[in-house]
Design a protein around this motif. Structure first.
Motif, PDB file in Angstrom:
ATOM      1  N   GLY A  79      57.327  39.266 -70.016  1.00 46.61           N
ATOM      2  CA  GLY A  79      56.500  39.220 -68.824  1.00 46.61           C
ATOM      3  C   GLY A  79      55.420  38.165 -68.923  1.00 46.61           C
ATOM      4  O   GLY A  79      55.438  37.310 -69.812  1.00 46.61           O
ATOM      5  N   GLY A  80      54.450  38.254 -68.047  1.00 44.19           N
ATOM      6  CA  GLY A  80      53.361  37.288 -68.026  1.00 44.19           C
ATOM      7  C   GLY A  80      53.886  35.893 -67.747  1.00 44.19           C
ATOM      8  O   GLY A  80      54.685  35.692 -66.851  1.00 44.19           O
ATOM      9  N   ALA A  81      53.482  34.941 -68.567  1.00 41.09           N
ATOM     10  CA  ALA A  81      53.873  33.552 -68.371  1.00 41.09           C
ATOM     11  C   ALA A  81      55.360  33.321 -68.624  1.00 41.09           C
ATOM     12  O   ALA A  81      55.897  32.289 -68.240  1.00 41.09           O
ATOM     13  CB  ALA A  81      53.040  32.644 -69.278  1.00 41.09           C
ATOM     14  N   CYS A  82      56.043  34.269 -69.263  1.00 42.62           N
ATOM     15  CA  CYS A  82      57.493  34.124 -69.501  1.00 42.62           C
ATOM     16  C   CYS A  82      58.262  34.171 -68.192  1.00 42.62           C
ATOM     17  O   CYS A  82      59.327  33.580 -68.068  1.00 42.62           O
ATOM     18  CB  CYS A  82      58.007  35.223 -70.422  1.00 42.62           C
ATOM     19  SG  CYS A  82      57.412  35.104 -72.111  1.00 42.62           S
ATOM     20  N   PHE A 130      58.301  35.543 -82.760  1.00 45.49           N
ATOM     21  CA  PHE A 130      58.025  34.867 -81.502  1.00 45.49           C
ATOM     22  C   PHE A 130      56.541  34.893 -81.140  1.00 45.49           C
ATOM     23  O   PHE A 130      56.170  35.304 -80.039  1.00 45.49           O
ATOM     24  CB  PHE A 130      58.875  35.483 -80.380  1.00 45.49           C
ATOM     25  CG  PHE A 130      60.343  35.343 -80.648  1.00 45.49           C
ATOM     26  CD1 PHE A 130      60.999  34.165 -80.358  1.00 45.49           C
ATOM     27  CD2 PHE A 130      61.047  36.364 -81.251  1.00 45.49           C
ATOM     28  CE1 PHE A 130      62.345  34.011 -80.648  1.00 45.49           C
ATOM     29  CE2 PHE A 130      62.388  36.222 -81.541  1.00 45.49           C
ATOM     30  CZ  PHE A 130      63.044  35.039 -81.239  1.00 45.49           C
ATOM     31  N   PRO A 131      55.675  34.407 -82.049  1.00 46.15           N
ATOM     32  CA  PRO A 131      54.241  34.415 -81.738  1.00 46.15           C
ATOM     33  C   PRO A 131      53.904  33.498 -80.568  1.00 46.15           C
ATOM     34  O   PRO A 131      52.909  33.701 -79.881  1.00 46.15           O
ATOM     35  CB  PRO A 131      53.586  33.928 -83.031  1.00 46.15           C
ATOM     36  CG  PRO A 131      54.642  33.110 -83.699  1.00 46.15           C
ATOM     37  CD  PRO A 131      55.937  33.794 -83.352  1.00 46.15           C
ATOM     38  N   GLN A 132      54.762  32.498 -80.307  1.00 47.71           N
ATOM     39  CA  GLN A 132      54.494  31.573 -79.209  1.00 47.71           C
ATOM     40  C   GLN A 132      54.528  32.262 -77.855  1.00 47.71           C
ATOM     41  O   GLN A 132      53.922  31.782 -76.908  1.00 47.71           O
ATOM     42  CB  GLN A 132      55.455  30.377 -79.249  1.00 47.71           C
ATOM     43  CG  GLN A 132      56.902  30.701 -78.986  1.00 47.71           C
ATOM     44  CD  GLN A 132      57.686  31.102 -80.220  1.00 47.71           C
ATOM     45  OE1 GLN A 132      57.157  31.615 -81.188  1.00 47.71           O
ATOM     46  NE2 GLN A 132      58.993  30.884 -80.174  1.00 47.71           N
ATOM     47  N   MET A 189      50.989  33.312 -77.505  1.00 50.04           N
ATOM     48  CA  MET A 189      50.131  32.118 -77.493  1.00 50.04           C
ATOM     49  C   MET A 189      50.213  31.380 -76.166  1.00 50.04           C
ATOM     50  O   MET A 189      49.266  30.711 -75.771  1.00 50.04           O
ATOM     51  CB  MET A 189      50.509  31.169 -78.637  1.00 50.04           C
ATOM     52  CG  MET A 189      50.156  31.725 -79.990  1.00 50.04           C
ATOM     53  SD  MET A 189      50.460  30.663 -81.434  1.00 50.04           S
ATOM     54  CE  MET A 189      51.674  29.504 -80.938  1.00 50.04           C
ATOM     55  N   HIS A 190      51.336  31.509 -75.465  1.00 47.35           N
ATOM     56  CA  HIS A 190      51.508  30.820 -74.189  1.00 47.35           C
ATOM     57  C   HIS A 190      51.273  31.734 -72.990  1.00 47.35           C
ATOM     58  O   HIS A 190      51.666  31.403 -71.874  1.00 47.35           O
ATOM     59  CB  HIS A 190      52.899  30.195 -74.117  1.00 47.35           C
ATOM     60  CG  HIS A 190      53.097  29.087 -75.098  1.00 47.35           C
ATOM     61  ND1 HIS A 190      54.318  28.788 -75.640  1.00 47.35           N
ATOM     62  CD2 HIS A 190      52.223  28.222 -75.651  1.00 47.35           C
ATOM     63  CE1 HIS A 190      54.179  27.781 -76.480  1.00 47.35           C
ATOM     64  NE2 HIS A 190      52.919  27.424 -76.507  1.00 47.35           N
ATOM     65  N   GLY A 191      50.657  32.891 -73.230  1.00 47.79           N
ATOM     66  CA  GLY A 191      50.303  33.782 -72.126  1.00 47.79           C
ATOM     67  C   GLY A 191      51.411  34.724 -71.690  1.00 47.79           C
ATOM     68  O   GLY A 191      51.317  35.334 -70.635  1.00 47.79           O
ATOM     69  N   GLY A 192      52.434  34.844 -72.500  1.00 43.88           N
ATOM     70  CA  GLY A 192      53.529  35.756 -72.171  1.00 43.88           C
ATOM     71  C   GLY A 192      53.404  37.062 -72.924  1.00 43.88           C
ATOM     72  O   GLY A 192      52.490  37.261 -73.728  1.00 43.88           O
TER      73      GLY A 192
END
Length: 120
Positions: free
Chosen positions: A51-54, A24-26, A29-32
């Protein structure tokens, strides 16, 4: 607990962490972020906190399902995976688990929120 058992447990935690990075590198990459919140070696149960953007992301439920289905197949010691973003009441996420705020959003006071008022 013997040293050998301790090392096996550390190896399991490392394999779970590597699984998340590799599959799950995305997320990053998406700030999560994805982190092991709890790992019970005896029952084979792991809890993953996104967490984060998730937190608040529309595709995080699909990411959670993918983590749950793939991890038990790839890591034989893992019997059950619990994962949450902090938005679903799944636990304290620290700084990354705060709910996103949107313009026009109000504090939940029990009344239905109809969103921001139109500017016309």
């Amino acid at each position: 607990m013997s040293t050998e058992t301790q090392n096996d447990g550390d190896d399991l935690e490392e394999r779970v962490t590597n699984f998340l990075r590799r599959n799950f590198p995305q997320i990053q990459m998406h700030g999560g972020s994805a982190a092991i919140q709890d790992l019970d070696r005896e029952t084979g149960e792991v809890t993953i906190a996104l967490g984060g953007a998730c937190s608040g992301c529309g595709i995080s439920p699909m990411t959670i399902q993918a983590i749950k289905s793939r991890m038990v197949k790839e890591i034989p010691e893992i019997e059950q995976v619990n994962a949450h973003t902090g938005m679903d009441g799944g636990g304290d996420m620290g700084d990354g688990g705060m709910s996103p705020s949107f313009p026009g959003e109000t504090v939940d006071d029990g009344d239905a929120d109809e969103g921001p008022e139109a500017p016309f």
